[in-house]
Write a protein that holds these residues in place. Structure first.
Motif, PDB file in Angstrom:
ATOM      1  N   SER A   1      -5.309   8.587 -10.362  1.00  0.00           N
ATOM      2  CA  SER A   1      -4.471   7.598  -9.674  1.00  0.00           C
ATOM      3  C   SER A   1      -4.919   7.488  -8.227  1.00  0.00           C
ATOM      4  CB  SER A   1      -3.001   8.027  -9.726  1.00  0.00           C
ATOM      5  OG  SER A   1      -2.195   7.169  -8.947  1.00  0.00           O
ATOM      6  N   LEU A   2      -5.073   6.251  -7.748  1.00  0.00           N
ATOM      7  CA  LEU A   2      -5.431   6.037  -6.349  1.00  0.00           C
ATOM      8  C   LEU A   2      -4.175   6.202  -5.484  1.00  0.00           C
ATOM      9  CD1 LEU A   2      -7.821   2.965  -6.667  1.00  0.00           C
ATOM     10  CD2 LEU A   2      -8.319   5.410  -6.906  1.00  0.00           C
ATOM     11  N   GLU A   3      -4.315   6.948  -4.410  1.00  0.00           N
ATOM     12  CA  GLU A   3      -3.146   7.373  -3.648  1.00  0.00           C
ATOM     13  C   GLU A   3      -2.287   6.227  -3.107  1.00  0.00           C
ATOM     14  OE1 GLU A   3      -4.840  10.131  -0.883  1.00  0.00           O
ATOM     15  OE2 GLU A   3      -5.224  11.632  -2.427  1.00  0.00           O
TER      16      GLU A   3
ATOM     17  N   VAL B   1      -0.384  -1.411   2.428  1.00  0.00           N
ATOM     18  CA  VAL B   1      -0.045  -0.001   2.266  1.00  0.00           C
ATOM     19  C   VAL B   1      -0.977   0.813   3.152  1.00  0.00           C
ATOM     20  CG1 VAL B   1       0.237   1.916   0.658  1.00  0.00           C
ATOM     21  CG2 VAL B   1       0.645  -0.430  -0.121  1.00  0.00           C
ATOM     22  N   VAL B   2      -0.405   1.574   4.059  1.00  0.00           N
ATOM     23  CA  VAL B   2      -1.177   2.457   4.935  1.00  0.00           C
ATOM     24  C   VAL B   2      -0.862   3.888   4.508  1.00  0.00           C
ATOM     25  CG1 VAL B   2      -1.671   3.123   7.314  1.00  0.00           C
ATOM     26  CG2 VAL B   2      -0.981   0.770   6.789  1.00  0.00           C
ATOM     27  N   ASP B   3      -1.764   4.468   3.739  1.00  0.00           N
ATOM     28  CA  ASP B   3      -1.572   5.826   3.242  1.00  0.00           C
ATOM     29  C   ASP B   3      -2.281   6.787   4.196  1.00  0.00           C
ATOM     30  OD1 ASP B   3      -1.229   8.139   1.791  1.00  0.00           O
ATOM     31  OD2 ASP B   3      -2.834   7.708   0.373  1.00  0.00           O
ATOM     32  N   ALA B   4      -1.511   7.352   5.095  1.00  0.00           N
ATOM     33  CA  ALA B   4      -2.068   8.219   6.144  1.00  0.00           C
ATOM     34  C   ALA B   4      -1.829   9.678   5.777  1.00  0.00           C
ATOM     35  CB  ALA B   4      -1.423   7.886   7.483  1.00  0.00           C
TER      36      ALA B   4
ATOM     37  N   GLY C   1       2.464   8.855   3.136  1.00  0.00           N
ATOM     38  CA  GLY C   1       1.620  10.010   3.393  1.00  0.00           C
ATOM     39  C   GLY C   1       2.216  10.900   4.471  1.00  0.00           C
ATOM     40  N   GLY C   2       1.723  12.127   4.562  1.00  0.00           N
ATOM     41  CA  GLY C   2       2.270  13.087   5.509  1.00  0.00           C
ATOM     42  C   GLY C   2       2.175  12.645   6.953  1.00  0.00           C
ATOM     43  N   TYR C   3       1.070  12.032   7.334  1.00  0.00           N
ATOM     44  CA  TYR C   3       0.874  11.584   8.716  1.00  0.00           C
ATOM     45  C   TYR C   3       1.808  10.420   9.056  1.00  0.00           C
ATOM     46  CZ  TYR C   3      -1.957  10.498  12.927  1.00  0.00           C
ATOM     47  OH  TYR C   3      -2.404  10.277  14.212  1.00  0.00           O
TER      48      TYR C   3
ATOM     49  N   THR D   1       5.625  10.265  -1.388  1.00  0.00           N
ATOM     50  CA  THR D   1       5.568   9.004  -2.135  1.00  0.00           C
ATOM     51  C   THR D   1       4.351   8.931  -3.045  1.00  0.00           C
ATOM     52  OG1 THR D   1       4.512   7.971  -0.216  1.00  0.00           O
ATOM     53  CG2 THR D   1       6.887   7.672  -0.454  1.00  0.00           C
ATOM     54  N   VAL D   2       3.217   9.452  -2.596  1.00  0.00           N
ATOM     55  CA  VAL D   2       2.018   9.445  -3.442  1.00  0.00           C
ATOM     56  C   VAL D   2       2.240  10.318  -4.665  1.00  0.00           C
ATOM     57  CG1 VAL D   2      -0.390  10.216  -3.572  1.00  0.00           C
ATOM     58  CG2 VAL D   2       0.398   8.914  -1.589  1.00  0.00           C
TER      59      VAL D   2
END
Length: 608
Positions: free
Chosen positions: A210-212, A247-250, A416-418, A446-447
């Motif tokens: 799965s892509l994060e 979506v900004v997955d940091a 994401g955590g950041y 969330t990921v």
């Protein structure tokens, strides 16, 4: 008459991988879906039973880790491996604590201790199954070994905790596994993670990648999203049909960015291929480390790390907690306790006091020593640790924000955590002011939770965008004045052919529907009469107009491998039909014996 001949890759039988990549069953009926989020800085697992999912998809169990001072939903991606190089001794907080104790007794030198090593897969463009990584003391180990040990630990821990919750024994086939990877990782790195999971004991046909950012998007569509205004008010922002959001997955290592649109039926369409870079929270940690080096000196900090690892780990744990409180407009400084062991090493090596050292640096006016063992940092210093990562993220996002007519984005979803850092969300609000910036509760999970949902239904992401232009290498009749002379070859029958032609079957930017056939050819014949396998070169290019595989923008992606051909019949009759289908996050290959209709083993191998 034009002739087209497929160019085969010469390969020995012994070089063929023994695995067979199969697609995990769609909308499977397993008892349990389990997801592993293997992060650069933090990792965890989560799961849900099918009966819970059918009642409430958001009812997801997340592993609880004991940090020593409380319970956490994630653990640091820290790995302690015994001197035998085969046995994982501890993971997470336990690994940090045990390695610290070993170092305190000078018994750590033969052990392997790895932290934040996931980025090696992103940084290594020539990744192979034999890629080596270094532990914190420089000892070497195969990357796939380290990662497979971690995945096995997660797998066994999840099974141990879930088995008492069911009647009877939890069997391997009862579990659908999902492993998350950054969307900006290349195809080799994704296959690498898949093979590591298989080595860890997860069956290939029960594993999904799965892509994060996609996983996070799936979960966020199931929960209320709250928009907090500067005046203290808040409102719920629905992601309704037609909404286009970024979506900004940091995370700790990378920031993945993708754009989705919600379709009328509630499914999701990817609008542009994923982008991003190594702009995660790890850059903030590195800036803090460089700050310490400027004050204490690199030799002192290195000696502190080697001799008093327990205190070294504790110092960065404290920073991890303190950095989450930093905001763009905060006026309060932050205080750090400096371990007595670091101060002792510093005095022994320099003969200076801490105040004297600071006064010789650029921080003389905004860093103070309190009671000899604490540092008080002005807000400007704390914020400066974020400069590099925030600049990279915001400059990239502005390219989408400034061309709203093209992209049509109304919402930025930070996960994401950041993403839980007020510095990141504040900077994005300032630089992309027309977007509604949403940070869901427990953004760091969330990921992980979205990956569980993905395990139940992979077809929710209906459309994805092709990342490259893909093709195969073929020969064709040489046409003077059209084909370059350097590509001319003459075969055994005296025919003049043009070599290295790139025959495109999928163009970069193409919108791919879930389940779509992207390549289909019938009647492939093996290169000689003795082999019972075929290897077809698959190429990728960053230029959609690539003509030859020798162009600089083109590279060998991997090999389409078909095995199990019948050698008892003449080569000319040993024909194979090949189909490549886009499903989920991978291309899946199917091969059939043309005459008998018998299915053959087939895979796309991207790793050496």
């Amino acid at each position: 008459m034009h002739q087209r001949l497929l160019r085969f890759y010469s390969r020995r039988q012994g070089d063929i991988p023994t695995y067979d990549v199969k697609m995990a069953s769609e909308n499977s009926s397993q008892l349990l879906v389990a997801a592993i989020d293997f992060g650069t800085t933090f990792s965890s697992w989560a799961c849900s039973f099918r009966h819970d999912y059918e009642k409430d998809p958001t009812k997801i169990r997340v592993k609880e880790w004991n940090s020593g001072v409380g319970i956490s939903s994630k653990a640091p991606t820290s790995v302690l491996i015994r001197p035998d190089g085969e046995t994982l001794e501890a993971f997470g907080y336990d690994a940090e604590d045990k390695y610290g104790r070993l170092a305190g007794k000078d018994e750590h030198k033969d052990w392997y201790y790895f932290i934040k090593f996931k980025m090696s897969l992103y940084n290594d463009k020539s990744l192979t199954r034999r890629t080596i990584i270094n532990d914190e003391m420089g000892k070497k180990m195969a990357a796939i070994k380290v990662i497979s040990l971690v995945i096995r630990y997660m797998k066994d821990d999840l099974c141990k905790q879930m088995e008492p919750k069911i009647a009877g024994k939890l069997l391997p086939e009862d579990i659908q596994w999902v492993l998350t990877v950054p969307a900006i990782w290349n195809d080799k790195a994704r296959q690498f993670m898949r093979e590591a999971a298989v080595q860890a004991g997860i069956s290939d046909n029960q594993l999904l990648i799965s892509l994060e950012p996609e996983a996070a998007s799936l979960y966020c569509r199931r929960i209320p999203l709250e928009l907090k205004e500067s005046d203290g008010t808040s409102s719920i922002v629905p992601l309704s049909s037609g909404t286009r959001y970024i979506v900004v997955d940091a995370g700790g290592g990378t920031t993945d960015i993708t754009i989705h649109e919600i379709l009328e039926d509630g499914n999701v369409k990817e609008m542009y291929k994923a982008t991003g870079g190594a702009w995660g929270g790890q850059e903030v940690d590195e800036a803090f480390k460089q700050f310490l080096i400027k004050i204490f000196g690199a030799p002192v900090l290195q000696k502190f790390k080697v001799e008093v690892m327990e205190d070294y780990i504790g110092l960065f744990r404290e920073f991890e907690l303190k950095k989450r409180k930093v905001s763009l407009n905060g006026n309060e400084g932050l205080t750090f306790s400096i371990p007595a062991s670091l101060l002792e090493i510093f005095r022994e090596n320099t003969g200076e006091t801490l105040t004297e050292a600071i006064n010789q640096t650029q921080f003389a006016s905004n860093v103070r020593v309190i009671k000899e063992n604490k540092l008080r940092l002005d807000p400007s210093i704390m914020r400066s640790f974020f400069d590099t990562s925030l600049r990279s993220v915001c400059e990239h996002l502005q390219t989408f924000h400034e061309d709203n007519e093209k992209y049509g984005i109304s919402v930025a979803l930070l996960v994401g955590g950041y993403a839980e850092s007020p510095m990141l969300s504040g900077a994005i609000r300032e630089n992309c002011s027309s977007w509604k910036v949403l940070v869901p509760d427990d953004a760091s999970l969330t990921v992980l939770k979205g990956a569980v949902l993905y395990g139940y239904d992979q077809s929710t992401i209906v459309y994805r965008v092709a990342r490259y232009t893909y093709g195969v290498s073929v020969f064709a009749d040489f046409i003077a004045g059209v084909h370059p002379l350097e590509q001319l070859v003459v075969n055994d029958e005296g025919n003049c052919l043009c070599d290295n032609i790139f025959e495109t079957f999928l163009t970069e930017g193409t919108l791919l529907r879930y389940g779509q056939i992207v390549y289909e050819q019938k009647g492939f014949v093996p290169p000689d009469s003795k082999t019972n396998f075929m290897n077809i070169e698959i190429y990728a290019s960053t230029d959609e107009d690539t003509k030859f595989i020798t162009n600089g923008c083109c590279f060998l992606l991997g090999n389409l491998i078909v095995t199990g051909l019948d050698t008892s019949i003449p080569r000319s009759q040993r024909k194979v039909d090949v189909t490549i289908t886009h499903k989920g996050t991978d291309l899946h290959v199917y091969a059939t014996d043309t005459q008998s209709g018998r299915k053959l083993n087939a895979c796309i191998d991207l790793l050496d």
